[in-house]
Scaffold this active site. Structure first.
Site, mmCIF file in Angstrom:
data_model
loop_
_atom_site.group_PDB
_atom_site.id
_atom_site.type_symbol
_atom_site.label_atom_id
_atom_site.label_comp_id
_atom_site.label_asym_id
_atom_site.label_seq_id
_atom_site.Cartn_x
_atom_site.Cartn_y
_atom_site.Cartn_z
ATOM 1 C CB SER A 119 40.247 43.327 24.217
ATOM 2 O OG SER A 119 40.586 41.981 24.206
ATOM 3 C CG HIS A 140 35.242 41.102 25.612
ATOM 4 N ND1 HIS A 140 35.497 41.990 26.633
ATOM 5 C CD2 HIS A 140 36.452 40.586 25.260
ATOM 6 C CE1 HIS A 140 36.787 41.995 26.891
ATOM 7 N NE2 HIS A 140 37.387 41.165 26.068
ATOM 8 C CD GLU A 152 32.669 43.753 28.832
ATOM 9 O OE1 GLU A 152 32.459 44.812 29.419
ATOM 10 O OE2 GLU A 152 33.710 43.558 28.170
ATOM 11 C CG ASN A 190 39.942 44.795 28.381
ATOM 12 O OD1 ASN A 190 40.631 44.324 29.295
ATOM 13 N ND2 ASN A 190 39.481 44.062 27.389
#
Ligand code: NAD
Length: 284
Positions: A119, A140, A152, A190
């Site tokens: 992450s 991701h 991602e 994130n």
């Protein structure tokens, strides 16, 4: 690179979801976890998730059974030997991932693509732990993996064009939409999401509003489908804290310091849905 067999390392909530979507797409999947209990939970979670898809008529029962049969579970990394791609989805911790990358690289071929579902951790630094770092890339996935369309894709500084092209092309059969981002702490997802969740925890910590009311403000006022505290419970508070710590240390900016309440809840084992408590209770 022709991918037929995919290894998934870490059979928690993300690894089980990744294994499921890969198996549904027709790939053989080798799921590895250090914990036999985690593997048994992963099998149950995947079975239940496939059964829900059958109930919704998104799959027929033969397809669901075939998907489940494509997944084999193991506690030893040696089972990954003939995979063309390994997706690491173990706990969000640099030491665990760095050690795993080194060990995975020892059992697979020099051409096997090594992806991480991290992450927040630097793909460039992970790539530097193996020989042939050009085959390392970030994939991701979002939680819950069978439901969320985004992946991602993060290029490490060393990632070559062939690796990038193979992974981007793979997202199609997996039913996902790729978005390419550069390697930076927390990537885009994130970097934006986790400070918002952390601020929601500060609102609770400072007594500005109750858990339910903080979530209600963001759902009813900002059109979020789920409140930030319920989302933190879904992600896992240990993972949220690990991501905040990466943002804080890598970006060297105090605005990313984790809320003390988040730290305390992780210390208490109140990790959210995967435990029995987080901001909400999950005893039932
Ligand atoms: P989790 O706690 O549900 O599962 C982690 C699993 O890794 C556990 O089953 C554990 O036994 C296993 N593990 C730990 N060390 C291992 C090792 N050395 N070898 C093999 N298995 C090992 O965590 P999760 O939520 O599934 O997160 C996994 C990864 O996915 C983390 O990097 C996390 O940041 C990332 N991620 C999480 C979310 C989310 O919403 N939870 C979303 C996107 C990405």
């Amino acid at each position: 690179m022709d991918i037929q067999k995919i290894g998934v390392v870490g059979g928690g909530q993300m690894g089980s979801g990744i294994a499921q979507v890969c198996a549904q797409a027709g790939y053989s999947v080798v799921l590895v976890d250090v914990s036999a209990n985690a593997l048994s939970r992963a099998h149950d979670t995947i079975s239940r998730s496939l059964a829900r898809l059958v109930k919704k008529a998104a799959l027929d029962s033969l397809q669901a059974d075939a998907a489940l049969e494509r997944i084999s579970s193991h506690t030893e990394l040696g089972a990954l030997a003939d995979c063309q791609l390994v997706i690491e989805a173990a706990t969000e911790n640099w030491a665990i991932k760095a050690e795993l990358f080194g060990k995975i690289a020892e059992v697979v071929s020099a051409e096997t693509i090594l992806a991480s579902n991290t992450s927040s951790i630097s793909l460039t630094r992970l790539a530097a732990t193996v020989a042939q770092p050009q085959r390392v890339i970030g994939m991701h996935f979002m939680n819950p993996v069978p439901v969320m369309p985004l992946v991602e894709i993060i290029r490490a500084r060393q990632t070559d064009d062939a690796t990038f092209a193979t992974i981007r092309a793979l997202t199609g059969p997996l039913g996902k939409t790729p978005v390419s981002v550069n390697d930076a702490p927390g990537f885009v997802s994130n970097r934006v999401l986790m400070p918002m969740i952390n601020e929601a925890i500060f609102c609770l910590h400072e007594g500005i509003a109750s858990t339910e009311d903080i979530d209600a403000v963001m759902k009813l006022g900002m059109n979020h489908p789920i409140g930030p505290l319920a989302l933190a419970d879904l992600i896992g508070l240990d993972t949220c804290l690990a991501i905040m710590d990466v943002l804080y240390h890598e970006l060297r900016d105090s605005k990313y310091r984790a809320c003390p309440l988040l730290v305390q809840m992780v210390d208490a084992g109140q990790l959210g849905r995967k435990a029995t408590r987080g901001f909400y209770g999950y005893e039932s």
